[in-house]
Design an enzyme around this catalytic site. Structure first.
Site, mmCIF file in Angstrom:
data_model
loop_
_atom_site.group_PDB
_atom_site.id
_atom_site.type_symbol
_atom_site.label_atom_id
_atom_site.label_comp_id
_atom_site.label_asym_id
_atom_site.label_seq_id
_atom_site.Cartn_x
_atom_site.Cartn_y
_atom_site.Cartn_z
ATOM 1 N N HIS A 117 -7.866 1.096 1.731
ATOM 2 C CA HIS A 117 -7.686 0.594 3.207
ATOM 3 C C HIS A 117 -8.463 1.870 4.213
ATOM 4 C CE1 HIS A 117 -4.855 -1.212 6.463
ATOM 5 N NE2 HIS A 117 -5.943 -1.099 6.682
ATOM 6 N N GLU A 161 0.712 -1.295 0.106
ATOM 7 C CA GLU A 161 -0.155 -0.119 -0.135
ATOM 8 C C GLU A 161 0.922 1.189 -0.070
ATOM 9 O OE1 GLU A 161 -2.555 -0.322 3.474
ATOM 10 O OE2 GLU A 161 -3.680 -2.107 2.604
#
Length: 337
Positions: A288, A269
């Site tokens: 997220h 990420e």
């Protein structure tokens, strides 16, 4: 709340903290530092080495062994949430520093995100939206009607239980595995606890993951487990990306073994622009943010501030909220000025 003559220093590893947290810290006379927006990872270590930090409220930035070693005044770390995979807990434990979490603060928001992903994946909502915006009237009619299909939950804590309640209301049978539970909570007697992860994987038409990232769960959904999933089933991950073997998941989606996946977390990420996940129309992706609604952010900020102040001002830490409770016997209150 009385202010301190010599203020405690609290470092928030993000550019901001919700007012529910900052108000409590400021009322106690704390000096609050923030990680400036856009700074590289080394800024964490620089701040910890230069400032007399008493407590850290940890967001997503890494806290390495070197970072913790750079700050001899550090007495407590509290995660703004529950996942501590970004914190070197072993080093904190060796130094006698409690690492705490704020359980339940974002559970409702994460559960609602899980359901958003389930609905979007089951009915191909994101794909149809993209088709319409591109000028195509693509009426997908192969979606999964959820009623009567089995929801499997790996992890049956605060989030999993909220997800289960919605499933039962929809008429979905629910099975779950959680090594910490011997019986289902009151009101969820319809949920069947199964003895292993594999049993849940094999029974589920929709499999939703709600586990922390640790040595036991890293790679939990590997190629062998994904191969055990029912043909045409759906995988949902709002836990941590590293729990799932992404190449194996991609292969299962490409082959048609799995109908779809909904992912709020990925192994890397931000998601790299060349990730194969982006080319799969059967995957619904979010960055997220399951626990990042204003309500959840406010609850996590308040919980983290309360935890830090109770520890530093009164020497009080709830063992149930501490991931390394073995340090609590040696944790002592710092003398106030």
């Amino acid at each position: 709340m009385a202010q301190l003559s010599a203020p405690l220093t609290v470092f928030v590893t993000a550019p901001t903290l919700a007012r529910t947290g900052t108000d409590l810290l400021e009322q106690a006379g704390c000096r609050v530092l923030y990680l400036p927006d856009g700074q590289d990872r080394s800024a964490v270590g620089r701040i910890l080495s230069a400032e007399p930090v008493d407590a850290i409220i940890s967001r997503t930035a890494l806290l390495t062994a070197a970072d913790l070693a750079a700050c001899p005044t550090l007495r407590i770390i509290c995660k703004h949430g529950v996942g501590v995979s970004n914190i070197d807990v072993d080093t904190a434990t060796q130094r006698g520093i409690p690492v705490c979490v704020t359980p339940g603060a974002n559970a409702q928001s994460v559960a609602e995100m899980a359901w958003g992903l389930i609905f979007a994946a089951a009915r191909r909502i994101a794909w149809m939206d993209a088709e319409l915006r591109s000028g195509r009237w693509s009426r997908a009619q192969d979606g999964l009607q959820l009623q009567g299909h089995t929801l499997g939950l790996v992890g049956f804590g605060e989030v999993g239980q909220r997800v289960a309640r919605v499933a039962l209301a929809l008429g979905m049978p629910v099975v779950a595995f959680d090594p910490g539970l011997r019986a289902v909570p009151r009101g969820l007697e319809a949920v069947r606890l199964l003895p292993t992860v594999d049993a849940v994987v094999q029974a589920a038409d929709v499999l939703s993951l709600h586990v922390p990232l640790n040595s036991a769960t890293r790679g939990l959904m590997d190629a062998a487990r994904i191969a055990q999933m029912r043909p045409g089933s759906i995988l949902i991950n709002t836990a941590r990306g590293e729990v799932v073997d992404e190449p194996a998941l991609i292969d299962a989606l490409r082959s048609g073994q799995l109908f779809a996946a909904g992912l709020d977390t990925m192994a890397v990420e931000p998601l790299p622009p060349d990730s194969p996940l982006l080319a799969l129309p059967s995957v619904v992706l979010t960055p997220h943010v399951g626990g990042s609604t204003p309500a959840a952010l406010a609850a996590m900020a308040r919980g983290a501030a309360q935890t830090v102040l109770a520890a530093l001002l009164h020497g009080q830490i709830d063992p149930a909220h501490c991931v390394n409770p073995q340090v609590l016997s040696s944790f002592s209150q710092r003398a106030l000025p």
